[in-house]
Write an enzyme that holds these catalytic residues in place. Structure first.
Site, short mmCIF file in Angstrom:
data_model
loop_
_atom_site.label_atom_id
_atom_site.label_comp_id
_atom_site.label_asym_id
_atom_site.label_seq_id
_atom_site.Cartn_x
_atom_site.Cartn_y
_atom_site.Cartn_z
NE ARG A 121 36.79 -66.70 -111.12
CZ ARG A 121 37.56 -67.78 -111.20
NH1 ARG A 121 37.03 -68.97 -111.43
NH2 ARG A 121 38.87 -67.67 -111.07
CG ASP A 172 38.04 -78.66 -119.74
OD1 ASP A 172 39.16 -78.84 -119.21
OD2 ASP A 172 37.17 -77.89 -119.26
#
Length: 280
Positions: free
Chosen positions: A38, A147
């Site tokens: 990633r 979030d």
């Protein structure tokens, strides 16, 4: 995996320490391969040659400001769906809301979807409470959805989802609260504006000090604590209790547990807890 540089043990340790300090997320050696893959995309995007250079950039003032949200997206897994844990939604509409209406007639019900990911949870709850409001005309509510990831918050605000993602919703809800794409070949739906307007999205990092303008009557914080170690879990639950009214409810994930945490909560149903009043 060809071409992806190998992360050294010292780089993994340093990254893990930074991630834990800033995000509260524990990075174990088992996550090394995932991090390499990633973060390699971030190295390429920034023109960096190694994870060490990436760490140096993260520690800079600009890196902390600009890159930290990108790192957050790399280390979190945003798994969610509509009508997730249907029994929780049923407990909300069959138990929590009737109790609230009986005890606080005319007052606005405040719900917080903490760790809302791409929006499926708060939109589901908005639909469920809209249905309840039709049967109880004096009932009103607000939803705060937060979030840590800006990327998923942008997806949530777009409110566009593949058709198969909404298969679990009742047919009546789909007809009432979802809009089909004009291009039927795309198989996309968008949450109707009257539901989108009910949800206020905001970025929030649980590891930073935060305050809400008003205490919440119910908090959904499901499958968030799984990222944290036990000490951080206890700190998070304490923070949630501090913004929950006495008698209010906390919903957590079924794989999570509050056993052993010294918090003013009693269990009312599987993964559902109620905030104790001071006298309790």
């Amino acid at each position: 995996m060809s071409g992806i540089p190998t992360m050294t043990e010292s780089e993994l340790t340093a990254l893990g320490k930074l991630i834990y300090q800033e995000l509260g997320i524990v990075v174990t050696p088992a996550k090394k391969t995932m991090l390499e893959a990633r973060l390699y995309r971030r190295l390429r995007a920034l023109g960096l040659r190694s994870y060490g250079e990436y760490l140096d950039y993260l520690r800079s003032v600009r890196g902390m400001e600009v890159e930290m949200p990108q790192l957050t997206s790399c280390v979190t897994t945003n798994t969610t769906c509509f009508l997730r844990e249907a029994q929780h939604v049923a407990f909300l509409t069959d138990t929590v809301l009737p109790e609230f209406v009986a005890a606080h007639p005319g007052e606005t019900f405040r719900l917080w979807s903490a760790g809302c990911s791409s929006g499926e949870e708060p939109y589901t709850l908005a639909m469920a409470m809209s249905e309840f409001a039709e049967r109880h005309p004096r009932f009103s509510f607000t939803i705060l959805a937060t979030d840590i990831s800006n990327r998923v918050l942008e997806e949530a605000q777009r409110a566009v989802y593949p058709m198969e993602d909404v298969d679990c919703l009742p047919l009546a809800w789909k007809r009432k609260y979802l809009l089909r794409s004009k291009d039927r070949s795309r198989n996309l739906v968008r949450v109707a504006p009257e539901i989108r307007r009910l949800v206020q999205f905001r970025r929030l990092n649980f590891m930073e000090p935060f305050a809400l303008r008003e205490l919440m009557h119910t908090i959904f914080c499901r499958n968030v604590m799984i990222y944290f170690d036990r000490a951080t879990q206890g700190q998070l639950v304490a923070k949630l209790c501090n913004v929950l009214v006495p008698g209010g409810y906390l919903f957590i994930g079924h794989s999570e547990s509050l056993t052993g945490h010294d918090v003013p909560l009693r269990q009312r149903a599987p993964a559902v807890y109620q905030r104790l009043a001071a006298k309790d």
